[in-house]
Design a protein around this motif. Structure first.
Motif, mmCIF file in Angstrom:
data_model
loop_
_atom_site.group_PDB
_atom_site.id
_atom_site.type_symbol
_atom_site.label_atom_id
_atom_site.label_comp_id
_atom_site.label_asym_id
_atom_site.label_seq_id
_atom_site.Cartn_x
_atom_site.Cartn_y
_atom_site.Cartn_z
ATOM 1 N N GLY A 181 14.354 0.313 -16.402
ATOM 2 C CA GLY A 181 13.239 0.298 -15.455
ATOM 3 C C GLY A 181 12.633 1.659 -15.188
ATOM 4 O O GLY A 181 11.764 1.790 -14.315
ATOM 5 N N ARG A 182 13.044 2.676 -15.932
ATOM 6 C CA ARG A 182 12.615 4.038 -15.627
ATOM 7 C C ARG A 182 11.131 4.295 -15.860
ATOM 8 O O ARG A 182 10.582 5.278 -15.352
ATOM 9 C CB ARG A 182 13.436 5.048 -16.440
ATOM 10 C CG ARG A 182 14.884 5.165 -16.039
ATOM 11 C CD ARG A 182 15.063 5.511 -14.576
ATOM 12 N NE ARG A 182 14.458 6.806 -14.255
ATOM 13 C CZ ARG A 182 14.036 7.159 -13.045
ATOM 14 N NH1 ARG A 182 14.103 6.310 -12.035
ATOM 15 N NH2 ARG A 182 13.515 8.350 -12.838
ATOM 16 N N SER A 183 10.446 3.444 -16.632
ATOM 17 C CA SER A 183 9.010 3.628 -16.853
ATOM 18 C C SER A 183 8.177 2.651 -16.030
ATOM 19 O O SER A 183 6.966 2.536 -16.231
ATOM 20 C CB SER A 183 8.670 3.479 -18.345
ATOM 21 O OG SER A 183 9.239 4.533 -19.097
ATOM 22 N N VAL A 184 8.813 1.963 -15.111
ATOM 23 C CA VAL A 184 8.117 1.013 -14.239
ATOM 24 C C VAL A 184 7.954 1.651 -12.870
ATOM 25 O O VAL A 184 8.939 1.945 -12.197
ATOM 26 C CB VAL A 184 8.912 -0.307 -14.109
ATOM 27 C CG1 VAL A 184 8.158 -1.286 -13.214
ATOM 28 C CG2 VAL A 184 9.180 -0.914 -15.477
ATOM 29 N N THR A 185 6.734 1.882 -12.455
ATOM 30 C CA THR A 185 6.502 2.442 -11.117
ATOM 31 C C THR A 185 5.141 2.015 -10.601
ATOM 32 O O THR A 185 4.220 1.724 -11.377
ATOM 33 C CB THR A 185 6.637 3.985 -11.129
ATOM 34 O OG1 THR A 185 6.751 4.454 -9.773
ATOM 35 C CG2 THR A 185 5.444 4.664 -11.792
ATOM 36 N N GLY A 186 5.028 1.931 -9.290
ATOM 37 C CA GLY A 186 3.789 1.515 -8.658
ATOM 38 C C GLY A 186 3.459 0.052 -8.868
ATOM 39 O O GLY A 186 2.303 -0.356 -8.763
ATOM 40 N N GLN A 187 4.481 -0.757 -9.117
ATOM 41 C CA GLN A 187 4.256 -2.162 -9.462
ATOM 42 C C GLN A 187 4.711 -3.096 -8.338
ATOM 43 O O GLN A 187 5.623 -2.790 -7.584
ATOM 44 C CB GLN A 187 4.997 -2.514 -10.755
ATOM 45 C CG GLN A 187 4.585 -1.669 -11.950
ATOM 46 C CD GLN A 187 3.106 -1.732 -12.224
ATOM 47 O OE1 GLN A 187 2.532 -2.808 -12.365
ATOM 48 N NE2 GLN A 187 2.454 -0.574 -12.297
ATOM 49 N N ASN A 188 4.068 -4.245 -8.301
ATOM 50 C CA ASN A 188 4.442 -5.322 -7.383
ATOM 51 C C ASN A 188 5.124 -6.404 -8.204
ATOM 52 O O ASN A 188 4.453 -7.154 -8.918
ATOM 53 C CB ASN A 188 3.213 -5.896 -6.675
ATOM 54 C CG ASN A 188 2.422 -4.835 -5.946
ATOM 55 O OD1 ASN A 188 2.986 -3.914 -5.372
ATOM 56 N ND2 ASN A 188 1.106 -4.950 -5.985
ATOM 57 N N MET A 189 6.429 -6.464 -8.131
ATOM 58 C CA MET A 189 7.215 -7.375 -8.960
ATOM 59 C C MET A 189 7.402 -8.703 -8.224
ATOM 60 O O MET A 189 8.219 -8.810 -7.307
ATOM 61 C CB MET A 189 8.561 -6.744 -9.303
ATOM 62 C CG MET A 189 8.470 -5.305 -9.834
ATOM 63 S SD MET A 189 7.506 -5.152 -11.351
ATOM 64 C CE MET A 189 8.666 -5.806 -12.528
ATOM 65 N N ASN A 190 6.604 -9.680 -8.608
ATOM 66 C CA ASN A 190 6.652 -10.990 -7.964
ATOM 67 C C ASN A 190 7.818 -11.802 -8.512
ATOM 68 O O ASN A 190 7.851 -12.149 -9.694
ATOM 69 C CB ASN A 190 5.341 -11.738 -8.203
ATOM 70 C CG ASN A 190 4.209 -11.190 -7.376
ATOM 71 O OD1 ASN A 190 3.980 -11.621 -6.251
ATOM 72 N ND2 ASN A 190 3.491 -10.221 -7.931
ATOM 73 N N GLY A 214 0.814 -1.210 0.000
ATOM 74 C CA GLY A 214 0.000 0.000 0.000
ATOM 75 C C GLY A 214 0.845 1.257 0.000
ATOM 76 O O GLY A 214 0.543 2.242 -0.700
ATOM 77 N N MET A 215 1.918 1.238 0.772
ATOM 78 C CA MET A 215 2.832 2.372 0.813
ATOM 79 C C MET A 215 3.466 2.590 -0.555
ATOM 80 O O MET A 215 3.581 3.732 -1.047
ATOM 81 C CB MET A 215 3.918 2.108 1.870
ATOM 82 C CG MET A 215 4.890 3.255 2.069
ATOM 83 S SD MET A 215 6.226 2.830 3.238
ATOM 84 C CE MET A 215 5.280 2.421 4.695
ATOM 85 N N THR A 216 3.871 1.500 -1.189
ATOM 86 C CA THR A 216 4.527 1.571 -2.490
ATOM 87 C C THR A 216 3.621 2.194 -3.541
ATOM 88 O O THR A 216 4.011 3.121 -4.264
ATOM 89 C CB THR A 216 4.951 0.162 -2.942
ATOM 90 O OG1 THR A 216 5.891 -0.369 -2.003
ATOM 91 C CG2 THR A 216 5.568 0.190 -4.326
ATOM 92 N N GLN A 217 2.409 1.692 -3.656
ATOM 93 C CA GLN A 217 1.510 2.172 -4.699
ATOM 94 C C GLN A 217 1.107 3.627 -4.461
ATOM 95 O O GLN A 217 0.960 4.408 -5.411
ATOM 96 C CB GLN A 217 0.292 1.256 -4.784
ATOM 97 C CG GLN A 217 0.660 -0.143 -5.248
ATOM 98 C CD GLN A 217 -0.541 -1.039 -5.464
ATOM 99 O OE1 GLN A 217 -1.690 -0.621 -5.331
ATOM 100 N NE2 GLN A 217 -0.282 -2.293 -5.811
ATOM 101 N N SER A 218 0.951 4.008 -3.209
ATOM 102 C CA SER A 218 0.590 5.392 -2.892
ATOM 103 C C SER A 218 1.747 6.341 -3.177
ATOM 104 O O SER A 218 1.562 7.429 -3.748
ATOM 105 C CB SER A 218 0.163 5.501 -1.426
ATOM 106 O OG SER A 218 -0.953 4.664 -1.166
ATOM 107 N N LEU A 219 2.958 5.950 -2.792
ATOM 108 C CA LEU A 219 4.130 6.797 -3.021
ATOM 109 C C LEU A 219 4.457 6.940 -4.499
ATOM 110 O O LEU A 219 4.967 7.984 -4.934
ATOM 111 C CB LEU A 219 5.337 6.231 -2.281
ATOM 112 C CG LEU A 219 5.493 6.631 -0.815
ATOM 113 C CD1 LEU A 219 6.627 5.844 -0.184
ATOM 114 C CD2 LEU A 219 5.747 8.131 -0.684
#
Length: 248
Positions: free
Chosen positions: A230-239, A152-157
């Motif tokens: 990876g500069r266009s990857v954000t708000g992701q959960n990388m499993n 939750g912190m990751t996606q919000s930030l």
């Protein structure tokens, strides 16, 4: 900067960044682990700090930022396993300690890192969560709750910091080849009254690839998220979990 970077996944991530040409500063609570890491990993900067304590975090950041001259990447790796027990048997102290390290620690380090990351042209925050941050995890409720909080912190930030060009992602390891996983398997086997071998087989039966994940694969994902690719990857959960379907 990598929290809890003197052993385990944190040290593996530190090695990977060093190999990629980065300058790396780590903190850890264990002076012994820091001493060993400092002796064996060339170029690694070390500092003894408790990420759940604001003054200790401030001291680490003062030291690390002075040494680095700025900050491009923060890896919030610090976390503890916590108790393995039915929730009714979990003490308040155990619950609070898990939240203090696994959630408060991420908050304290991130809060301190943001001003420096805003000065970078490639700022990145990488939070270590877990597949327990997307799945239910019986007998491991404090740990799972803390790892869902990290997501939750990751996606919000990611939304909050996107305008500054700072990426924020979570890495969700699965059943990692590590001493901590061995200890958790042993504890769960005891709670369930079965052998460790049977407990391990039960765990891996619900993994698509029927194997554990090497720590180097977690480190590789962290380096990718901090790289130009990876500069266009954000708000992701990388499993990075070899296909964990459920936790038992």
């Amino acid at each position: 900067m990598i929290s809890a970077g003197a052993s385990g996944i944190g040290l593996e991530i530190a090695r990977a960044f060093l190999e990629a040409g980065a300058r790396v500063q780590v903190c850890d609570l264990s002076a012994e682990a820091l001493s060993h890491a400092g002796r064996t990993v060339k170029g690694l900067g070390t500092f003894c700090a408790d990420v759940s304590d604001p003054s200790s975090v401030d001291q680490w950041f003062d030291h690390a930022l002075a040494s680095l001259g700025g900050l491009d990447v923060l890896v919030n790796n610090a976390g503890i396993a916590g108790p393995t027990a039915a929730l009714a048997d979990v003490s308040v102290d155990d619950w609070d300690r898990v939240m203090a390290v696994n959630v408060r620690g991420h908050f304290l380090c991130t809060r301190r890192a943001i001003p420096a990351l805003k000065q970078s042209e490639r700022g990145a925050i990488i939070n270590l969560s877990s597949v327990a941050g997307r799945l239910g995890y019986p007998f491991r409720v404090p740990y799972a709750a803390s790892k869902w909080a990290v997501v939750g912190m990751t996606q919000s930030l990611a939304i909050e910091l996107g305008e500054y060009g700072i990426t924020v992602n979570a890495v969700l390891p699965g059943i990692v080849e590590s001493r901590r996983v061995d200890e958790v398997v042993a504890s769960k086997a005891q709670v369930k009254g079965i052998s460790e071998a049977d407990m391990r087989a039960e765990v891996l039966a619900h993994v698509a690839m029927h194997r554990m994940v090497p720590m180097s694969h977690i480190a590789g994902m962290a380096v990718f998220l901090a790289s130009p690719a990876g500069r266009s990857v954000t708000g992701q959960n990388m499993n990075v979990c070899a296909g964990v379907q459920t936790l038992r």
